[in-house]
Design a protein around this motif. Structure first.
Motif, PDB file in Angstrom:
ATOM      1  N   ILE A 182       0.869  -1.172   0.000  1.00 25.51           N
ATOM      2  CA  ILE A 182       0.000   0.000   0.000  1.00 25.51           C
ATOM      3  C   ILE A 182       0.906   1.222   0.000  1.00 25.51           C
ATOM      4  CG2 ILE A 182      -1.840   1.237   1.182  1.00 25.51           C
ATOM      5  CD1 ILE A 182      -2.660  -1.540   0.226  1.00 25.51           C
ATOM      6  N   ASN A 183       0.943   1.933  -1.113  1.00 22.05           N
ATOM      7  CA  ASN A 183       1.828   3.085  -1.265  1.00 22.05           C
ATOM      8  C   ASN A 183       1.016   4.363  -1.461  1.00 22.05           C
ATOM      9  OD1 ASN A 183       4.545   1.776  -1.321  1.00 22.05           O
ATOM     10  ND2 ASN A 183       3.646   0.694  -3.069  1.00 22.05           N
ATOM     11  N   PRO A 184       1.657   5.531  -1.310  1.00 22.44           N
ATOM     12  CA  PRO A 184       0.932   6.779  -1.573  1.00 22.44           C
ATOM     13  C   PRO A 184       0.302   6.751  -2.959  1.00 22.44           C
ATOM     14  CG  PRO A 184       3.052   7.259  -0.564  1.00 22.44           C
ATOM     15  CD  PRO A 184       3.046   5.781  -0.864  1.00 22.44           C
ATOM     16  N   GLY A 185      -0.995   7.029  -3.015  1.00 22.06           N
ATOM     17  CA  GLY A 185      -1.733   6.939  -4.270  1.00 22.06           C
ATOM     18  C   GLY A 185      -2.638   5.731  -4.321  1.00 22.06           C
ATOM     19  N   ASN A 186      -2.333   4.686  -3.516  1.00 20.63           N
ATOM     20  CA  ASN A 186      -3.226   3.530  -3.401  1.00 20.63           C
ATOM     21  C   ASN A 186      -4.475   3.865  -2.591  1.00 20.63           C
ATOM     22  OD1 ASN A 186      -0.600   1.262  -3.579  1.00 20.63           O
ATOM     23  ND2 ASN A 186      -2.514   0.881  -4.652  1.00 20.63           N
ATOM     24  N   SER A 187      -4.383   4.896  -1.757  1.00 18.11           N
ATOM     25  CA  SER A 187      -5.514   5.250  -0.899  1.00 18.11           C
ATOM     26  C   SER A 187      -6.772   5.451  -1.717  1.00 18.11           C
ATOM     27  CB  SER A 187      -5.203   6.534  -0.126  1.00 18.11           C
ATOM     28  OG  SER A 187      -4.231   6.313   0.848  1.00 18.11           O
ATOM     29  N   GLY A 188      -7.870   4.829  -1.271  1.00 19.60           N
ATOM     30  CA  GLY A 188      -9.147   4.959  -1.947  1.00 19.60           C
ATOM     31  C   GLY A 188      -9.380   3.922  -3.018  1.00 19.60           C
ATOM     32  N   GLY A 189      -8.383   3.096  -3.315  1.00 20.18           N
ATOM     33  CA  GLY A 189      -8.508   2.075  -4.346  1.00 20.18           C
ATOM     34  C   GLY A 189      -9.218   0.832  -3.841  1.00 20.18           C
ATOM     35  N   ALA A 190      -8.844  -0.317  -4.378  1.00 20.52           N
ATOM     36  CA  ALA A 190      -9.570  -1.541  -4.071  1.00 20.52           C
ATOM     37  C   ALA A 190      -8.637  -2.630  -3.573  1.00 20.52           C
ATOM     38  CB  ALA A 190     -10.322  -2.036  -5.309  1.00 20.52           C
ATOM     39  N   LEU A 191      -9.051  -3.316  -2.503  1.00 20.82           N
ATOM     40  CA  LEU A 191      -8.426  -4.558  -2.064  1.00 20.82           C
ATOM     41  C   LEU A 191      -9.398  -5.664  -2.441  1.00 20.82           C
ATOM     42  CD1 LEU A 191      -5.899  -5.646  -0.523  1.00 20.82           C
ATOM     43  CD2 LEU A 191      -7.358  -5.765   1.500  1.00 20.82           C
ATOM     44  N   VAL A 192      -8.955  -6.585  -3.301  1.00 23.37           N
ATOM     45  CA  VAL A 192      -9.857  -7.494  -3.996  1.00 23.37           C
ATOM     46  C   VAL A 192      -9.470  -8.939  -3.728  1.00 23.37           C
ATOM     47  CG1 VAL A 192     -10.829  -8.060  -6.262  1.00 23.37           C
ATOM     48  CG2 VAL A 192     -10.023  -5.733  -5.803  1.00 23.37           C
ATOM     49  N   ASN A 193     -10.477  -9.816  -3.536  1.00 23.27           N
ATOM     50  CA  ASN A 193     -10.193 -11.241  -3.396  1.00 23.27           C
ATOM     51  C   ASN A 193     -10.219 -11.912  -4.767  1.00 23.27           C
ATOM     52  OD1 ASN A 193     -12.914 -11.682  -4.055  1.00 23.27           O
ATOM     53  ND2 ASN A 193     -13.530 -12.017  -1.932  1.00 23.27           N
ATOM     54  N   LEU A 194      -9.928 -13.206  -4.813  1.00 23.04           N
ATOM     55  CA  LEU A 194      -9.846 -13.896  -6.099  1.00 23.04           C
ATOM     56  C   LEU A 194     -11.218 -14.254  -6.669  1.00 23.04           C
ATOM     57  CD1 LEU A 194      -6.692 -16.193  -5.851  1.00 23.04           C
ATOM     58  CD2 LEU A 194      -6.931 -13.832  -6.654  1.00 23.04           C
ATOM     59  N   ASP A 195     -12.292 -13.875  -5.962  1.00 22.81           N
ATOM     60  CA  ASP A 195     -13.633 -13.974  -6.524  1.00 22.81           C
ATOM     61  C   ASP A 195     -14.028 -12.680  -7.231  1.00 22.81           C
ATOM     62  OD1 ASP A 195     -14.161 -16.602  -5.670  1.00 22.81           O
ATOM     63  OD2 ASP A 195     -14.744 -15.908  -3.682  1.00 22.81           O
ATOM     64  N   GLY A 196     -13.095 -11.733  -7.288  1.00 24.08           N
ATOM     65  CA  GLY A 196     -13.377 -10.462  -7.950  1.00 24.08           C
ATOM     66  C   GLY A 196     -14.215  -9.509  -7.123  1.00 24.08           C
ATOM     67  N   GLN A 197     -14.230  -9.710  -5.795  1.00 23.93           N
ATOM     68  CA  GLN A 197     -15.012  -8.856  -4.907  1.00 23.93           C
ATOM     69  C   GLN A 197     -14.099  -7.897  -4.152  1.00 23.93           C
ATOM     70  OE1 GLN A 197     -16.700 -11.946  -2.499  1.00 23.93           O
ATOM     71  NE2 GLN A 197     -18.565 -12.075  -3.738  1.00 23.93           N
ATOM     72  N   VAL A 198     -14.508  -6.643  -4.037  1.00 29.05           N
ATOM     73  CA  VAL A 198     -13.777  -5.673  -3.228  1.00 29.05           C
ATOM     74  C   VAL A 198     -14.067  -5.981  -1.764  1.00 29.05           C
ATOM     75  CG1 VAL A 198     -13.484  -3.234  -2.652  1.00 29.05           C
ATOM     76  CG2 VAL A 198     -13.913  -3.918  -5.027  1.00 29.05           C
ATOM     77  N   ILE A 199     -13.027  -6.310  -1.005  1.00 29.50           N
ATOM     78  CA  ILE A 199     -13.223  -6.617   0.418  1.00 29.50           C
ATOM     79  C   ILE A 199     -12.771  -5.463   1.307  1.00 29.50           C
ATOM     80  CG2 ILE A 199     -12.991  -9.088   0.026  1.00 29.50           C
ATOM     81  CD1 ILE A 199     -10.178  -8.846   1.351  1.00 29.50           C
ATOM     82  N   GLY A 200     -12.187  -4.424   0.713  1.00 32.67           N
ATOM     83  CA  GLY A 200     -11.760  -3.281   1.508  1.00 32.67           C
ATOM     84  C   GLY A 200     -11.240  -2.152   0.649  1.00 32.67           C
ATOM     85  N   ILE A 201     -11.148  -0.972   1.251  1.00 31.84           N
ATOM     86  CA  ILE A 201     -10.571   0.213   0.612  1.00 31.84           C
ATOM     87  C   ILE A 201      -9.222   0.487   1.267  1.00 31.84           C
ATOM     88  CG2 ILE A 201     -10.829   2.685   0.192  1.00 31.84           C
ATOM     89  CD1 ILE A 201     -12.826   1.036  -1.352  1.00 31.84           C
ATOM     90  N   PRO A 202      -8.097   0.282   0.546  1.00 31.74           N
ATOM     91  CA  PRO A 202      -6.774   0.529   1.129  1.00 31.74           C
ATOM     92  C   PRO A 202      -6.653   1.974   1.614  1.00 31.74           C
ATOM     93  CG  PRO A 202      -6.577  -0.694  -0.931  1.00 31.74           C
ATOM     94  CD  PRO A 202      -8.014  -0.247  -0.828  1.00 31.74           C
ATOM     95  N   THR A 203      -6.181   2.115   2.840  1.00 28.14           N
ATOM     96  CA  THR A 203      -6.213   3.423   3.487  1.00 28.14           C
ATOM     97  C   THR A 203      -4.914   3.784   4.191  1.00 28.14           C
ATOM     98  OG1 THR A 203      -8.602   3.216   3.826  1.00 28.14           O
ATOM     99  CG2 THR A 203      -7.453   4.814   5.204  1.00 28.14           C
ATOM    100  N   LEU A 204      -4.295   2.824   4.860  1.00 22.76           N
ATOM    101  CA  LEU A 204      -3.149   3.097   5.727  1.00 22.76           C
ATOM    102  C   LEU A 204      -2.011   2.139   5.452  1.00 22.76           C
ATOM    103  CD1 LEU A 204      -5.041   3.196   9.134  1.00 22.76           C
ATOM    104  CD2 LEU A 204      -4.248   5.193   7.898  1.00 22.76           C
ATOM    105  N   ALA A 205      -0.809   2.603   5.727  1.00 27.05           N
ATOM    106  CA  ALA A 205       0.347   1.730   5.813  1.00 27.05           C
ATOM    107  C   ALA A 205       1.042   2.014   7.134  1.00 27.05           C
ATOM    108  CB  ALA A 205       1.307   1.964   4.648  1.00 27.05           C
ATOM    109  N   ALA A 206       1.528   0.973   7.785  1.00 21.51           N
ATOM    110  CA  ALA A 206       2.200   1.150   9.074  1.00 21.51           C
ATOM    111  C   ALA A 206       3.554   1.819   8.877  1.00 21.51           C
ATOM    112  CB  ALA A 206       2.386  -0.197   9.757  1.00 21.51           C
ATOM    113  N   THR A 207       3.982   2.535   9.885  1.00 21.76           N
ATOM    114  CA  THR A 207       5.318   3.116   9.883  1.00 21.76           C
ATOM    115  C   THR A 207       6.094   2.591  11.087  1.00 21.76           C
ATOM    116  OG1 THR A 207       4.558   5.052  11.131  1.00 21.76           O
ATOM    117  CG2 THR A 207       4.565   5.231   8.727  1.00 21.76           C
ATOM    118  N   ASP A 208       7.395   2.582  10.945  1.00 16.55           N
ATOM    119  CA  ASP A 208       8.281   2.072  11.989  1.00 16.55           C
ATOM    120  C   ASP A 208       9.116   3.222  12.537  1.00 16.55           C
ATOM    121  OD1 ASP A 208      10.065   0.806  13.616  1.00 16.55           O
ATOM    122  OD2 ASP A 208      10.682  -0.710  12.161  1.00 16.55           O
TER     123      ASP A 208
END
Length: 366
Positions: free
Chosen positions: A213-239
């Motif tokens: 999940i990189n800058p610009g991925n926000s608001g896109g689609a996290l998709v399973n192999l059935d072609g269904q959107v299971i989430g909207i990518p929003t955050l990445a952890a920082t260390d």
């Protein structure tokens, strides 16, 4: 991982591409090298290994075909959103031109340029409503093109750890990009940072994924192999140990069930009418003890008629517990409330005038 160390990966500035250098890793064959066998192995063992080769190749082909099928089906539903000089992603929600994205992608902007899979030129769009509390927003194309393809949203209750997922969006402005990973965990409660355009929201039940999940991925689609959107990518952890740089392979997506709940209300009513988010009805700040350690939430304002007001909580009280959860910071209070529901009865532990007491409270709605 401390959820407070997560931060939003906001929309990306359009990159200046000059002299790209591509690093390509070698592809490893899943089949065995012909003629390689251990010294003294029987002909039967060699035959077994040779027989396994076609099966392994077939499985690899099946997985590759599944990836390509999902990408072909879903990627046309993922759009690029431009707000001034910055870019983010969105997902086509219906054939009327509604697009769901992150609130931190739209920011304070009300008009956008959207590039869809079937449009050669950017299309004008207007904000319908932004809901920073859940970091979701809906925009609408002013003139939806024919052939607009809405995405199919899955059932969050069926998301399982280990499922293969694909993240689709416009990382660093590179539209129609796809990364792959697995569902690493479910039910995460994560607090965004407010820096870098983040909303500062605390979001419950997020899907953790190893897909990049990189800058610009926000608001896109996290998709399973059935072609269904299971989430909207929003955050990445920082260390923090790496200077707050991104922690590879730890990203978070808002679950599809919450996306549908919020987006449906916005499309129907133009706003969120039922947040489903619990609230105490206070304004507070993190309280530090004599050794400057976070030790609770100091109440600086109590909303008239709110849950805290009805429970007798006063300005100057320091909240140290909500139910069985120890409260030391505003973030910990927000995370505890994110996992509760409006109307739920619980207890608030607080200190007042040097003494500790516990009061019962019926949580309100944010």
């Amino acid at each position: 991982m401390d959820a407070s160390r997560s931060r939003t990966r906001t929309h990306a500035r359009r990159p200046v591409v000059s002299g790209w250098a591509c690093w390509v890793s070698p592809v490893c064959s899943l089949g065995l090298v012909a003629g390689c066998s251990a010294s003294g192995s029987s002909g039967g063992e060699a035959a077994t290994r040779q027989a396994a080769q076609p099966a392994a190749v077939a499985q690899a082909d099946d997985l590759e075909n599944a990836y390509q099928r999902v990408i072909k089906d879903v990627l046309p539903s993922v759009v690029q959103i431009q707000t001034g000089s910055e870019l983010g992603s969105g997902v086509v929600y219906d054939d009327k031109g509604h697009i769901v994205t992150n609130a931190h992608v739209v920011g304070d902007t009300r008009t956008f340029q959207v590039t869809t899979a079937n449009s050669r030129d950017a299309l004008a769009a207007t904000l319908v409503y932004s809901y920073p509390e859940q970091d979701l927003a809906v925009i609408r194309l002013d003139r939806p093109p024919s052939g607009l393809r809405p995405a199919t949203f899955g059932d969050s209750a069926k998301v399982e750890v280990g499922q293969i997922v694909l993240a689709m969006g416009s990382p660093l402005g590179l539209s129609s990009s796809v990364t792959q990973g697995i569902v690493s965990a479910t039910g995460r409660t994560v607090s965004e940072g407010s820096e870098g355009g983040g909303t500062g929201a605390t979001i419950a039940n997020m899907v953790q994924t190893s897909a990049a999940i990189n800058p610009g991925n926000s608001g896109g689609a996290l998709v399973n192999l059935d072609g269904q959107v299971i989430g909207i990518p929003t955050l990445a952890a920082t260390d923090p140990g790496l200077g707050d740089s991104a922690a590879p392979g730890i990203g978070f997506a808002i679950p599809a069930s919450m996306v549908r709940t919020v987006a449906d209300q916005i499309v129907k009513d133009g706003r969120v009418t039922d947040s489903g988010r619990a609230a105490l009805g206070i304004t507070g700040r993190t309280y530090a003890d004599a050794e400057f350690r976070p030790a609770g939430v100091a109440v600086v304002e109590v909303r008239d008629g709110g849950a805290a007001d009805k429970a007798g909580i006063e300005v100057g009280d320091v909240i140290t517990g909500l139910g069985d959860t120890v409260i030391t910071t505003m973030t910990s209070l927000a995370e505890a409330l994110a996992e509760a529901r409006p109307g739920e009865r619980t207890t608030v532990t607080l200190t007042r005038d040097g003494g500790q007491q516990t009061v019962e409270v019926t949580l309100g709605e944010q």
